[in-house]
Design a protein around this motif. Structure first.
Motif, short mmCIF file in Angstrom:
data_model
loop_
_atom_site.label_atom_id
_atom_site.label_comp_id
_atom_site.label_asym_id
_atom_site.label_seq_id
_atom_site.Cartn_x
_atom_site.Cartn_y
_atom_site.Cartn_z
N ILE A 37 70.76 26.85 22.06
CA ILE A 37 70.33 27.23 20.72
C ILE A 37 70.19 28.74 20.75
O ILE A 37 69.67 29.30 21.72
N TRP A 38 70.66 29.40 19.69
CA TRP A 38 70.62 30.85 19.65
C TRP A 38 69.91 31.32 18.39
O TRP A 38 70.11 30.75 17.31
N LYS A 39 69.12 32.37 18.57
CA LYS A 39 68.33 32.93 17.47
C LYS A 39 69.01 34.18 16.91
O LYS A 39 69.38 35.08 17.68
N HIS A 40 69.14 34.22 15.62
CA HIS A 40 69.72 35.38 14.94
C HIS A 40 68.63 35.96 14.05
O HIS A 40 68.19 35.32 13.10
N GLU A 41 68.17 37.18 14.38
CA GLU A 41 67.06 37.77 13.64
C GLU A 41 67.55 38.81 12.63
O GLU A 41 68.44 39.60 12.93
N ARG A 42 66.89 38.79 11.44
CA ARG A 42 67.13 39.82 10.43
C ARG A 42 65.93 40.76 10.42
O ARG A 42 64.79 40.32 10.29
N TYR A 43 66.20 42.06 10.53
CA TYR A 43 65.13 43.03 10.65
C TYR A 43 64.86 43.75 9.34
O TYR A 43 65.72 43.79 8.45
N ALA A 44 63.65 44.34 9.27
CA ALA A 44 63.24 45.06 8.06
C ALA A 44 64.22 46.17 7.71
O ALA A 44 64.45 46.46 6.53
N GLU A 45 64.84 46.77 8.72
CA GLU A 45 65.76 47.89 8.47
C GLU A 45 67.09 47.43 7.87
O GLU A 45 67.93 48.26 7.51
N GLY A 46 67.28 46.11 7.81
CA GLY A 46 68.51 45.62 7.19
C GLY A 46 69.53 45.13 8.18
O GLY A 46 70.46 44.42 7.81
N ASP A 47 69.39 45.50 9.45
CA ASP A 47 70.34 45.02 10.42
C ASP A 47 69.91 43.65 10.96
O ASP A 47 68.86 43.12 10.59
N ALA A 48 70.74 43.09 11.77
CA ALA A 48 70.49 41.74 12.28
C ALA A 48 71.21 41.59 13.60
O ALA A 48 72.12 42.37 13.91
N GLY A 49 70.81 40.60 14.39
CA GLY A 49 71.52 40.42 15.65
C GLY A 49 71.14 39.15 16.37
O GLY A 49 70.09 38.56 16.12
N TRP A 50 72.05 38.74 17.25
CA TRP A 50 71.81 37.58 18.10
C TRP A 50 70.96 37.97 19.29
O TRP A 50 71.16 39.03 19.86
N LEU A 51 70.05 37.09 19.66
CA LEU A 51 69.25 37.33 20.86
C LEU A 51 69.88 36.61 22.05
O LEU A 51 70.01 35.38 22.04
N HIS A 52 70.25 37.40 23.05
CA HIS A 52 70.79 36.84 24.29
C HIS A 52 69.98 37.40 25.44
O HIS A 52 70.41 38.34 26.10
N PRO A 53 68.80 36.85 25.67
CA PRO A 53 67.88 37.46 26.65
C PRO A 53 68.49 37.51 28.04
O PRO A 53 69.27 36.64 28.43
N GLU A 54 68.11 38.55 28.78
CA GLU A 54 68.56 38.72 30.18
C GLU A 54 68.08 37.54 31.01
O GLU A 54 66.93 37.15 30.96
#
Lengths: 81, 138, 138, 81
Positions: free
Chosen positions: B121-138
């Motif tokens: 399962i992968w988390k895609h976050e949307r940030y206040a600044e308008g950008d977004a990204g997938w979390l792929h932790p180390e």
């Protein structure tokens, strides 16, 4: 010898590849080489050692050979929870 | 019935909890993960969970089975949301029933730790600044 | 409002849980103790909890305050039933909210352990054989 | 010197004493001696070292002297949860 496979892309791999899946013929001897070929084609950032690989819905080994008709998924580091 | 499920809409924890309770239960431990308004110092406006459904369901079920085998518990369930979630929404729920609390806590902890590290399962976050990204932790 | 309470009637855990949730919460751990149908190999038909109310409330509040000081959590609540309880009824509930799950689990465990060992509440069990007795564990 | 105290009995102590509380004058020099006197009177099974003692709703020490007008509770091993 080539086999026909379907590859599934998830998360950042899907964004980078620009698609959720594709089917193609491959002569790659194992799943590691298959990923390296796709990485070279699409420019995936993640190296092999940060991924896992699954075949037909079960985790598999990088040195398994691609099987004809199989569905292959490269699993980026997960972030559920 | 599967003990691990993916849910693409909000789910009711009361009925899940009710499934775990019987007269032998002395201790019930549960954990819930909620969508926070921040992560790694960034303000989060919402997120999306994507899964590799077939493998996520199989791996989640395996994890719950492992917990039932490792710890002296009566039963355990886990549900993980997928799709779009707002701040404050429930992302994952784990419930474990046991005769005693030691085993209930240990199994609950095992399940959430393993789900977070193994289930595709992968988390895609949307940030206040308008950008977004997938979390792929180390 | 007190963070530790005695309840002489069944209480609603959903509203307690709702009190703990805010946008900063990432992890929520809870524990519930239920009346089991057996204890130490004997069949239990029901029980009664008696408390020394003033001291129980003060000591319970102290325990929750200790948990808030010791662990990196956002909030915590605990409610313990007193009076007559039937098999399957909820005897004690603990809920803890935190940014991360480590602290939520640790504080939840701390509170239930300390409540069980320090708060002046006594359990009186009625057995299938018709006898009954107070539990004063070693 | 005697002081007037109220003693609260809980759980097995209450069953054995046959009452929840009583008020009386005592010349006991400390709370330990007070408990030992009551134990001799009612036949409580629990020895001092398995009890705690509280005065006016707060835990106290066994060598505290009974205070006039205070409410004293002997706390058997607890079994909540």
């Amino acid at each position: 010898m080539t086999v026909r496979v379907t590859v599934l892309y998830f998360a950042s791999l899907r964004d980078t590849a620009g698609m959720a899946s594709e089917s193609f013929d491959t002569a790659a001897p194992d799943l590691r080489v298959l990923y390296l070929e796709l990485r070279a084609r699409y420019g995936f950032e993640l190296p092999v050692d940060r991924l896992r690989v699954a075949v037909d819905g079960a985790f598999a080994r990088w040195d398994d050979a691609p099987r004809d008709g199989s569905e292959i998924a490269f699993i980026p580091p997960v972030s559920g929870g | 019935m599967p003990r691990f499920q993916l849910a693409d809409t909000p789910f009711d924890t009361a009925s899940l909890r009710a499934q775990l309770l019987d007269a032998r239960v002395g201790g019930y431990a549960s954990f819930e993960g909620w969508v926070r308004d921040h992560n790694d110092g960034r303000v989060v406006h919402g997120l999306r969970y994507e899964s590799y459904t077939a493998l996520a369901e199989a791996e989640g079920e395996k994890i719950v089975d492992e917990a039932l085998a490792k710890f002296d518990v009566l039963d355990a369930l886990c549900v993980h949301r997928v799709g779009d979630l707002a701040i404050g929404e429930l992302a994952v729920w784990v419930g474990v029933s046991a005769a005693h609390r030691d085993a209930a806590f240990a199994a609950c902890r095992y399940i959430i730790d393993e789900v977070k590290s193994r289930v595709p399962i992968w988390k895609h976050e949307r940030y206040a600044e308008g950008d977004a990204g997938w979390l792929h932790p180390e």
